[in-house]
Design a protein around this motif. Structure first.
Motif, PDB file in Angstrom:
ATOM      1  N   ASN A 186      64.726   8.063 -12.134  1.00 15.01           N
ATOM      2  CA  ASN A 186      63.675   9.246 -11.357  1.00 15.01           C
ATOM      3  C   ASN A 186      63.654   9.972 -13.123  1.00 15.01           C
ATOM      4  O   ASN A 186      63.129  11.472 -12.857  1.00 15.01           O
ATOM      5  CB  ASN A 186      64.413  10.225 -10.563  1.00 15.01           C
ATOM      6  CG  ASN A 186      64.269   9.935  -9.314  1.00 15.01           C
ATOM      7  OD1 ASN A 186      64.136   8.314  -9.078  1.00 15.01           O
ATOM      8  ND2 ASN A 186      65.751   9.356  -8.196  1.00 15.01           N
ATOM      9  N   GLU A 187      63.023   9.744 -14.096  1.00 15.42           N
ATOM     10  CA  GLU A 187      62.928  10.643 -15.458  1.00 15.42           C
ATOM     11  C   GLU A 187      61.545   9.950 -15.585  1.00 15.42           C
ATOM     12  O   GLU A 187      61.093   8.903 -16.417  1.00 15.42           O
ATOM     13  CB  GLU A 187      63.519  10.346 -16.361  1.00 15.42           C
ATOM     14  CG  GLU A 187      65.237  10.739 -16.839  1.00 15.42           C
ATOM     15  CD  GLU A 187      66.206  10.173 -17.630  1.00 15.42           C
ATOM     16  OE1 GLU A 187      65.913  10.384 -18.531  1.00 15.42           O
ATOM     17  OE2 GLU A 187      67.404  10.414 -16.623  1.00 15.42           O
ATOM     18  N   ARG A 188      59.989  10.930 -15.253  1.00 12.99           N
ATOM     19  CA  ARG A 188      58.734  10.247 -15.385  1.00 12.99           C
ATOM     20  C   ARG A 188      58.846  10.731 -17.111  1.00 12.99           C
ATOM     21  O   ARG A 188      58.185  10.230 -17.672  1.00 12.99           O
ATOM     22  CB  ARG A 188      58.254  11.523 -14.560  1.00 12.99           C
ATOM     23  CG  ARG A 188      57.657  10.798 -13.052  1.00 12.99           C
ATOM     24  CD  ARG A 188      56.730  11.871 -13.178  1.00 12.99           C
ATOM     25  NE  ARG A 188      57.519  12.755 -12.868  1.00 12.99           N
ATOM     26  CZ  ARG A 188      57.977  13.748 -11.900  1.00 12.99           C
ATOM     27  NH1 ARG A 188      57.787  12.678 -10.717  1.00 12.99           N
ATOM     28  NH2 ARG A 188      58.609  15.075 -11.673  1.00 12.99           N
ATOM     29  N   LEU A 199      47.612  11.341 -10.221  1.00 11.42           N
ATOM     30  CA  LEU A 199      47.948  10.202  -9.898  1.00 11.42           C
ATOM     31  C   LEU A 199      49.158   9.686 -10.992  1.00 11.42           C
ATOM     32  O   LEU A 199      50.321   8.799 -10.284  1.00 11.42           O
ATOM     33  CB  LEU A 199      47.107   9.255 -10.849  1.00 11.42           C
ATOM     34  CG  LEU A 199      45.690   9.066 -10.265  1.00 11.42           C
ATOM     35  CD1 LEU A 199      44.735   8.892 -10.760  1.00 11.42           C
ATOM     36  CD2 LEU A 199      45.642   8.554  -8.643  1.00 11.42           C
ATOM     37  N   PHE A 200      49.945  10.327 -12.168  1.00  7.72           N
ATOM     38  CA  PHE A 200      50.698   9.867 -12.443  1.00  7.72           C
ATOM     39  C   PHE A 200      51.724  10.197 -11.899  1.00  7.72           C
ATOM     40  O   PHE A 200      53.060   9.676 -11.910  1.00  7.72           O
ATOM     41  CB  PHE A 200      51.092   9.977 -13.900  1.00  7.72           C
ATOM     42  CG  PHE A 200      51.813  10.186 -14.817  1.00  7.72           C
ATOM     43  CD1 PHE A 200      52.225   8.618 -15.485  1.00  7.72           C
ATOM     44  CD2 PHE A 200      52.620  11.200 -15.077  1.00  7.72           C
ATOM     45  CE1 PHE A 200      52.878   8.706 -16.405  1.00  7.72           C
ATOM     46  CE2 PHE A 200      54.022  10.517 -15.708  1.00  7.72           C
ATOM     47  CZ  PHE A 200      54.352   9.449 -16.764  1.00  7.72           C
ATOM     48  N   PHE A 201      51.809  11.599 -11.582  1.00  8.74           N
ATOM     49  CA  PHE A 201      53.374  11.815 -10.927  1.00  8.74           C
ATOM     50  C   PHE A 201      53.424  11.223  -9.508  1.00  8.74           C
ATOM     51  O   PHE A 201      54.215  11.241  -8.926  1.00  8.74           O
ATOM     52  CB  PHE A 201      53.132  13.484 -10.653  1.00  8.74           C
ATOM     53  CG  PHE A 201      53.868  14.200 -10.061  1.00  8.74           C
ATOM     54  CD1 PHE A 201      54.846  14.745 -10.540  1.00  8.74           C
ATOM     55  CD2 PHE A 201      52.802  14.615  -8.715  1.00  8.74           C
ATOM     56  CE1 PHE A 201      55.691  15.568  -9.699  1.00  8.74           C
ATOM     57  CE2 PHE A 201      54.656  15.119  -7.562  1.00  8.74           C
ATOM     58  CZ  PHE A 201      55.088  15.830  -8.972  1.00  8.74           C
ATOM     59  N   GLY A 202      52.134  11.672  -9.175  1.00 12.74           N
ATOM     60  CA  GLY A 202      52.407  11.043  -7.560  1.00 12.74           C
ATOM     61  C   GLY A 202      53.115   9.230  -7.780  1.00 12.74           C
ATOM     62  O   GLY A 202      54.079   8.907  -6.956  1.00 12.74           O
ATOM     63  N   GLY A 203      52.531   8.253  -8.652  1.00 12.54           N
ATOM     64  CA  GLY A 203      52.998   7.325  -8.888  1.00 12.54           C
ATOM     65  C   GLY A 203      55.141   6.940  -9.039  1.00 12.54           C
ATOM     66  O   GLY A 203      55.301   6.006  -8.415  1.00 12.54           O
ATOM     67  N   PHE A 204      55.784   7.969  -9.629  1.00 13.60           N
ATOM     68  CA  PHE A 204      56.773   8.221  -9.820  1.00 13.60           C
ATOM     69  C   PHE A 204      57.315   8.992  -8.462  1.00 13.60           C
ATOM     70  O   PHE A 204      58.713   8.441  -8.425  1.00 13.60           O
ATOM     71  CB  PHE A 204      57.006   8.774 -10.931  1.00 13.60           C
ATOM     72  CG  PHE A 204      56.870   7.744 -12.385  1.00 13.60           C
ATOM     73  CD1 PHE A 204      57.596   6.541 -12.812  1.00 13.60           C
ATOM     74  CD2 PHE A 204      55.465   7.887 -12.961  1.00 13.60           C
ATOM     75  CE1 PHE A 204      57.649   6.256 -13.431  1.00 13.60           C
ATOM     76  CE2 PHE A 204      55.738   6.651 -13.644  1.00 13.60           C
ATOM     77  CZ  PHE A 204      56.595   6.052 -14.435  1.00 13.60           C
TER      78      PHE A 204
END
Length: 472
Positions: free
Chosen positions: A213-215, A260-265
Motif C-alpha cells: 500500500n505504498e503509492r 486516476l492514479f490515486f484511485g488505481g491504488f
C-alpha cells in the motif's frame, strides 16, 4: 495524422508551471482554502472535529509570501532572468561543441558509475528484505490474495507481520530513486542498455506499491522521470505551436491524472472498507483524495492547539533523528528531550481526531518546530534553494535535471508532509549531491580539463592559420 516537428517549428523555450513558485502557491492556497471552507459536518465524516480557523489562512498567506520572496531573491537580476533560457536556443561554434563533448563524456562516465552503485545497493536491500519476509512465512499466494481483495490479507498486514522495517536494509531500497533518475539521464543521452535495469527497478516498485500500500514508492520514480523526459526531450526543441499550447495548460488536466492514479491504488487499499457507504467508486475516490489534503491541514492546526511543545526541531531534522546510528543513541531525540513526537502525534489524533488519516500537515511543521519567525525563514530558504535548482534544471546541468524534480514533487506534497525532510528521500538527496560534487571535482582537476583545453588551443590555432592563409 500526428504532427511531426520540423526545423521550421519554434522551439519550446519554457513552461511557466515548471518554476517552483507556481506549484507551491497553487497547492497550498487551494487545499488550505478548501479545508477552511469545509464544514464541521464534513470533517466529522472523516472522524475529526474541525480545527482550521481564519488565522491559519493568514499563516498560509505568510508562508506563500516568504516562499515566493525566496524564489524572487534567487532568480537573479532582470537580465539574468531574461537570459535564463538562452542556453537552450543559441547555437555553438565548432570549438565550443568539441570542448563540450569532452566534458559531457566525463559527466556521463561519472553518472554511470553512480548509477551502478545505486542500483546494486537497491537490489541488495530488496534481496535482504525478501529474505526476511520468507523467513517470517511470506508466500507468493499472499500477494495474490491482496490482488483479489482478501479480507484477511492486505498491505498493512503483509508489511507489519512479514516485512517489518529493518534499519539500514529498508534504507538501501530507497537508493532506487537516484538510480532511476541517473538511469533516465543516461538513457535519454543515448545509453539504451540502461533500459532493462530501469524497467527492473520500476517493476519492483510496482510490486511494492501494491503489496505494501505504498503509492509513494512508485510515484517517487515516475514523477521525477517524467520531468527529466520533459526537460531533455521537449524544452529547447522544435515543437508545433499547438502542442506547445497544450503543454502550457497541462496543469488543468493534472488533477484528473492524480485522481486516476490515486484511485488505481486505493482500490486495493481501502475500498473494501467503504464500498457499502458509497454509490460508486468514483465518488469514493474523490472523497478520499480530498480528505487526505484537508485533514492533513486540520491535523497541523490541531497540533497548534493540542500538541506538546518541541524543545528541539523534529520534522525539519527528521533524517538525522531517525538515522540508524542516532535514533537509539544518547544523541537521539527521545534521549535528549524525553519526547516521542510521532507517538504523541498519533495519540493526539486518537484522542482528538482520527488516526486513519494521520498526515501531520507539512505546512505547519516548520512553525511548530522553529516558532513563527523560524518557520517563515525556513520557507524563505526553501524557496531560494528551489529557484536555484530550477535555474540549473533549465540550463541542463546534471544536478538540476536530477534533483529539481524531487524538490518539485516535495512542493506538491507540502499540505501532507515535509517530504524533502522525510528519511525515505534522504538517500536520493545525498547521492545526487555527491554525484554533482564528483562531477565538479572531475571537471576542475587538471587531468580532466587539460584535454579539453588542448583541444580548444588546437582549434583556435587552426582557425588562426586558416585566417592567415586567407589574408595571404
Amino acid at each position: 495524422m500526428a504532427t511531426i516537428p520540423t526545423q521550421h517549428d519554434p522551439p519550446l523555450a519554457h513552461l511557466w508551471w515548471l518554476a517552483p513558485v507556481w506549484p507551491f502557491v497553487g497547492i497550498v492556497a487551494s487545499t488550505m482554502i478548501a479545508a477552511w471552507l469545509q464544514s464541521d459536518e464534513a470533517f466529522l465524516i472523516y472522524g475529526a472535529p474541525k480545527y482550521i480557523r481564519t488565522e491559519h489562512l493568514y499563516l498560509a498567506a505568510a508562508v506563500i509570501g516568504m516562499f515566493s520572496l525566496g524564489c524572487y531573491l534567487a532568480s537573479g537580476s532582470p537580465a539574468a532572468r531574461a537570459s535564463l533560457f538562452l542556453p537552450l536556443l543559441r547555437s555553438r561554434g565548432a570549438h565550443e561543441l568539441q570542448a563540450a563533448d569532452a566534458r559531457e563524456r566525463t559527466i556521463d562516465t561519472i553518472a554511470y558509475r553512480w548509477f551502478l552503485l545505486a542500483t546494486l545497493l537497491t537490489l541488495v536491500g530488496y534481496a535482504a528484505w525478501l529474505a526476511v519476509g520468507l523467513k517470517n512465512g511470506f508466500r507468493p499466494a499472499m500477494f495474490l490474495d491482496i490482488l483479489r481483495g482478501s479480507e484477511e490479507m492486505n498491505g498493512d498486514v503483509l508489511r507489519r507481520d512479514y516485512f517489518p522495517t529493518i534499519p539500514g536494509v529498508t534504507t538501501c531500497t530507497q537508493f532506487g530513486v537516484p538510480a532511476t533518475l541517473l538511469g533516465a539521464w543516461l538513457f535519454l543521452r543515448g545509453q539504451t542498455s540502461i533500459l532493462w535495469p530501469l524497467l527492473g527497478l520500476a517493476g519492483i516498485s510496482v510490486l511494492r506499491a501494491i503489496g505494501f500500500n505504498e503509492r509513494s514508492a512508485l510515484l517517487e520514480l515516475i514523477f521525477p522521470s517524467m520531468f527529466i523526459v520533459m526537460r531533455m526531450w521537449m524544452l529547447g526543441w522544435p515543437m508545433p505551436a499547438r502542442w506547445q499550447q497544450l503543454l502550457r495548460i497541462a496543469p488543468i488536466v493534472s488533477p484528473i491524472l492524480l485522481v486516476l492514479f490515486f484511485g488505481g491504488f486505493e482500490y486495493f487499499r481501502s475500498w473494501r472498507y467503504y464500498q457499502d457507504q458509497f454509490d460508486s467508486y468514483a465518488e469514493f475516490t474523490v472523497w478520499r483524495l480530498s480528505g487526505y489534503f484537508t485533514t492533513a491541514h486540520n491535523n497541523g492546526a490541531m497540533g497548534y492547539e493540542k500538541g506538546h511543545p518541541r524543545p528541539l526541531p523534529f520534522y525539519v531534522l527528521k533524517p538525522y533523528w531517525e538515522f540508524p546510528l542516532v535514533e537509539h543513541s544518547p544523541f537521539g531525540y527521545e534521549q535528549l528531550t524525553g519526547y516521542k513526537i510521532e507517538e504523541q502525534h498519533m495519540a493526539m489524533l486518537a484522542n482528538h481526531g482520527t488516526d486513519e488519516l494521520n498526515n501531520e500537515g507539512g505546512m505547519f511543521q516548520p512553525t511548530l518546530d522553529l516558532g513563527l519567525a523560524g518557520g517563515l525563514l525556513y520557507w524563505l530558504g526553501y524557496g531560494a534553494v528551489s529557484q536555484l535548482l530550477y535555474r540549473r534544471f533549465v540550463r541542463g546541468t546534471l544536478l538540476g535535471i536530477t534533483l529539481y524534480p524531487i524538490f518539485y514533487m516535495a512542493l506538491l506534497e507540502t499540505p501532507l508532509i515535509l517530504f524533502l525532510c522525510h528519511p525515505r528521500i534522504f538517500p536520493a538527496l545525498v547521492t545526487l549531491v555527491a554525484v554533482a560534487a564528483h562531477v565538479t571535482w572531475a571537471l576542475s582537476s587538471p587531468r580532466e580539463t587539460q584535454p579539453a583545453s588542448e583541444l580548444l588551443n588546437r582549434v583556435h590555432a587552426g582557425e588562426s592559420s586558416l585566417a592567415a592563409g586567407e589574408r595571404n
